[in-house]
Scaffold this active site. Structure first.
Site, PDB file in Angstrom:
ATOM      1  N   ILE A 137      -4.554  -0.529  19.371  1.00  0.00           N
ATOM      2  CA  ILE A 137      -4.266   0.895  19.238  1.00  0.00           C
ATOM      3  C   ILE A 137      -5.483   1.460  18.529  1.00  0.00           C
ATOM      4  CG2 ILE A 137      -2.927   2.720  18.124  1.00  0.00           C
ATOM      5  CD1 ILE A 137      -0.441   1.034  18.339  1.00  0.00           C
ATOM      6  N   TYR A 139       0.868  -0.444  10.089  1.00  0.00           N
ATOM      7  CA  TYR A 139       1.844  -1.372  10.658  1.00  0.00           C
ATOM      8  C   TYR A 139       2.935  -1.737   9.654  1.00  0.00           C
ATOM      9  CZ  TYR A 139      -1.214  -1.617  14.668  1.00  0.00           C
ATOM     10  OH  TYR A 139      -1.962  -1.288  15.768  1.00  0.00           O
ATOM     11  N   LYS A 150       4.081   0.219   7.307  1.00  0.00           N
ATOM     12  CA  LYS A 150       4.950   1.403   7.278  1.00  0.00           C
ATOM     13  C   LYS A 150       5.915   1.394   8.466  1.00  0.00           C
ATOM     14  CE  LYS A 150       3.605   5.234   8.980  1.00  0.00           C
ATOM     15  NZ  LYS A 150       3.069   6.437   9.493  1.00  0.00           N
TER      16      LYS A 150
END
Length: 181
Positions: free
Chosen positions: A97, A143, A145
């Protein structure tokens, strides 16, 4: 940012993929790595041949985040044997991402992440996993979170520099199971 569309990339998008891949990887890691290692990695990992192979793999999917006809980020997921680590065939790997730096903090990464989770639920994956460079605190925080926890590590080569990725995963609960408890 409600004007962002998430669209699946096709073979015809290979040049767009090369551009967004090189741009975002460079923006993310150039400051922390040597020029030589970055050039080597960008040249090899984002070559037309390599990206064509990725776009042609039936077990990989690539999605663009598009704003005003411009690609501002992308997501790459892997299923089954396309996963970079041979874990479980019913898992989904988020391999990449990346979002252009000027769009950080504007929820573009979250939209791409949500697309991956949507697909994971659709295919009934038992969990989603990824590798993230141990020095990339921004991504680790993102990630964490979103409910990911470290479970292992693996080596990642950037040019001739051996680096360590944290492997993180999030176990998925079927959408209706969470309501039952």
């Amino acid at each position: 940012m409600e004007n962002i569309a998430i669209e699946r990339a096709t073979l015809q998008d290979v040049l767009k993929l090369q551009d967004i891949g090189r741009t975002t990887f460079g923006q993310t890691f150039a400051e922390l790595n040597s020029v030589e290692n970055m050039q080597k990695y960008l040249q090899e990992s984002f070559s037309i041949a390599k990206l064509t192979e990725e776009l042609s793999n039936q077990y990989s999917e690539i999605y663009f985040a598009i704003l005003d006809a411009n690609v501002i980020g992308y997501l790459k997921i892997n299923l089954n044997q396309a996963q970079t680590e041979k874990l479980d065939l019913d898992a989904l790997e988020i391999e990449r991402i990346y979002v252009k730096k000027e769009f950080h903090g504007q929820k573009v990464g979250q939209l791409l992440y949500q697309k991956a989770i949507e697909i994971a639920h659709k295919i009934q994956a038992s969990y989603v996993w990824l590798g993230v460079w141990e020095e990339n605190q921004r991504a680790i925080k993102f990630y964490t979170k979103n409910g990911f926890e470290p479970f292992s590590k693996h080596k990642f080569w950037l040019g001739d520099d051996e680096q360590t990725d944290l492997l993180m995963k999030k176990v998925l609960v079927a959408p209706n199971e969470s309501e039952v408890s």
